[in-house]
Design a protein around this motif. Structure first.
Motif, short mmCIF file in Angstrom:
data_model
loop_
_atom_site.label_atom_id
_atom_site.label_comp_id
_atom_site.label_asym_id
_atom_site.label_seq_id
_atom_site.Cartn_x
_atom_site.Cartn_y
_atom_site.Cartn_z
N ARG A 64 -13.99 -1.78 4.03
CA ARG A 64 -12.59 -1.29 3.92
C ARG A 64 -12.09 -1.41 2.49
O ARG A 64 -11.39 -0.55 1.98
N TYR B 18 -10.66 1.54 0.24
CA TYR B 18 -9.30 1.46 -0.28
C TYR B 18 -9.29 1.69 -1.79
O TYR B 18 -8.51 2.47 -2.33
N ASP C 209 -4.75 -3.88 -4.96
CA ASP C 209 -3.93 -2.98 -5.78
C ASP C 209 -4.09 -3.29 -7.26
O ASP C 209 -4.04 -2.39 -8.11
N GLU D 241 -9.97 5.23 -2.77
CA GLU D 241 -8.88 6.17 -2.48
C GLU D 241 -7.63 5.92 -3.31
O GLU D 241 -6.79 6.79 -3.45
N HIS D 242 -7.48 4.69 -3.83
CA HIS D 242 -6.22 4.37 -4.52
C HIS D 242 -6.36 4.16 -6.02
O HIS D 242 -5.39 3.79 -6.68
#
Ligand code: KIV
Ligand code: ZN
Length: 515
Positions: free
Chosen positions: A187, A191, A154, A194-195
């Motif tokens: 992955r 991730y 993140d 997409e984020h």
């Protein structure tokens, strides 16, 4: 057959001249870098990272030269997220047809705390200001989150989102320490794609190191999860265990394109020649069983395999040697071969030489053909690489002699011609013929570099093979390579040593010119 018309294009970003060249033992001089750059352009890479301009004035100059000559692909310069690095990048890329500034900053907790001594907020701020500064000079800016595979995903998305807003158009996800597993890395790529706020507007790239031998597998997993660009090096050279190997990635994408549904724009027939050039200039050989470019990659030893391949090559070959630029069914060259046949073979091997070099190499070829019945591609490659001196020759070999015996030890006599035309000769005793002659050379040049590596091998098999010598010398923490080829192993060693000395003399002369 699957329809390939809608295959996604994967961009190939080659970093042989930056991440590859910075690995111990892989350094290249400016002429060698330019030769490699030209081959990479011919190979068709989309981007070549030509160096790290702020790392030294020499690197800046070399990126600048390459950027001024290479036209068919983007040329990138690596910069830390500091203005002085970006200024050096701007200066180096000023003449590039398609310049790219590549800035990087670490995002993992361990790097932020111990290396950067910055908190996450400061990292975001620094990334943004560096991308904004780079965008003032260059519309193509790549941002790399160093050690992304050990970072909080993140947080990477947050830094990337901020970098996109600041103007970055390529976001790179490095597995800097080669830690990731393929499914995990795939992955992570998905991730992050997409984020990341604004991610739909940019290209995502990966840059993978090979510490666990997974660099190619991880890069392919990234492709399967939407990565647009792969960063890699010829022969997989690079820090520690190296980077993802370009030839393995590109051939995997080509051989399995119906499965992966992607394509590159590379001319794969240029792969072998480019790999050989990188081996020659770095002196770092690939292992015989290396995929795609190793000596045994297309050799079938077992009788049952040979039988199958003769019946139909696709029994044991998933790609042809020709598809990577290894031509198997060639006319044999020997002493009756003419200049035309010789020139054709040079072209087929990917060499473009000027008229004078052609004259010299053809004369050497004739000499060699007198000694050997058949002259192989490896022999020709060795002759061409030996003929074109990559730096001006301060010293030239004129004559030599060695005497060696078990009872009396060895003595070596050498005559060298200096570039000013003067002849220098000297005799020295030593611990064997090579040691004695190298000592004599040192006395003439008045310097004593440390001999860090000395290797001698046969260019091809058989007792009439040419001997190929490779030396690496060091002085004041700097290193220079030299190689030499001759049917006499002592002569190839002397040629290699003098080539390394010439590289050193040239560098030292340039240093004193700058001071
Ligand atoms: O390995 C790495 O993280 C790098 C970056 C500078 C892209 O080489
Ligand atoms: Zn790297």
């Amino acid at each position: 057959m699957t329809d390939n018309t809608h295959n996604r294009r994967i961009l190939i970003f080659d970093t042989t001249l930056r991440d590859g060249e910075q690995a111990p033992g892989c350094s290249m001089n400016p002429q060698e870098k330019l030769d490699v750059a030209r081959r990479l352009e011919k190979l068709g890479v989309d981007v070549m990272e030509a160096g790290f301009p702020a790392s030294s004035p020499g690197d800046l100059e070399s990126v600048k030269t390459i950027a001024g000559i290479i036209k068919d692909c983007a040329v990138a310069g690596l910069c830390r997220c500091v203005e002085k690095d970006i200024d050096a990048g701007r200066e180096a890329l000023v003449n590039a047809a398609s310049p790219r500034i590549h800035v990087f900053l670490a995002t993992s907790p361990i790097h932020m705390q111990y290396k950067l001594k910055m908190n996450p907020e400061q990292v975001v701020e620094r990334a943004v200001s560096a991308v904004k500064y780079a965008r003032k000079f260059c519309s193509d800016v790549e941002f790399s989150a160093e050690d992304a595979s050990r970072s909080d995903p993140d947080f990477v998305c947050r830094v990337f989102g901020a970098a996109i807003e600041a103007g970055a158009s390529t976001l790179n996800i490095p597995d800097t320490v080669g830690y990731a597993m393929p499914d995990e890395f795939g992955r992570l790529v998905q991730y992050i794609r997409e984020h990341t706020p604004g991610g739909e507007k940019v290209k995502f790239s990966v840059h993978v190191h090979n510490d666990l031998g997974l660099a190619v597998a991880n890069s392919l997993a990234a492709v399967q999860n939407g990565a647009d660009q792969i960063e890699c090096t010829i022969n997989g050279i690079g820090e520690r265990a190296g980077n993802a190997s370009l030839e393995e990635i590109v051939m995997a994408l080509r051989v399995r394109k119906n499965y992966l549904r992607v394509d590159t724009r590379l001319d794969t027939t240029q792969i072998y020649g480019t790999s050989r050039l990188v081996t020659q200039v770095t002196g770092v050989k690939v292992q015989p069983n290396k995929a795609i470019v190793g000596d045994n990659a297309f050799a079938h030893e077992a009788g049952i395999h040979q039988h199958g391949v003769l019946a139909n090559p696709s029994t044991y070959e998933i790609m042809t040697p020709e598809s990577v630029g290894i031509s198997k069914n060639q006319m044999v060259l020997g002493k009756h071969s003419g200049r035309h046949a010789f020139e054709d073979r040079l072209k087929a091997l990917g060499f473009t030489v000027d008229a004078q070099t052609l004259e010299e190499v053809f004369a050497e070829f004739k000499n060699l053909a007198d000694k050997k019945k058949v002259v192989s591609d490896r022999d020709i490659e060795a002759l061409v690489m030996g003929a074109a001196a990559s730096v001006p020759e301060t010293w030239k070999l004129d004559q030599w002699a060695v005497n060696t015996s078990s009872a009396l030890g060895a003595s070596g006599a050498i005559r060298l011609r200096h570039k000013d035309g003067q002849i220098h000769k000297l005799v020295s005793m030593g611990d064997g013929p090579i040691d004695s002659i190298f000592k004599a050379i040192n006395k003439i040049i008045g310097k004593e570099p440390n001999l860090e590596l000395y290797e001698i091998g046969a260019v091809t098999g058989g007792s009439s093979s040419q001997g190929e010598a490779m030396v690496k010398i060091a002085m004041h923490d700097r290193r220079w390579n030299g190689r030499g080829v001759s049917t006499d192993v002592v002569e190839s060693s002397i040629k290699a040593y003098i080539a390394a000395i010439n590289a050193m003399e040239w560098d030292l002369a340039r240093d004193s010119a700058v001071q």
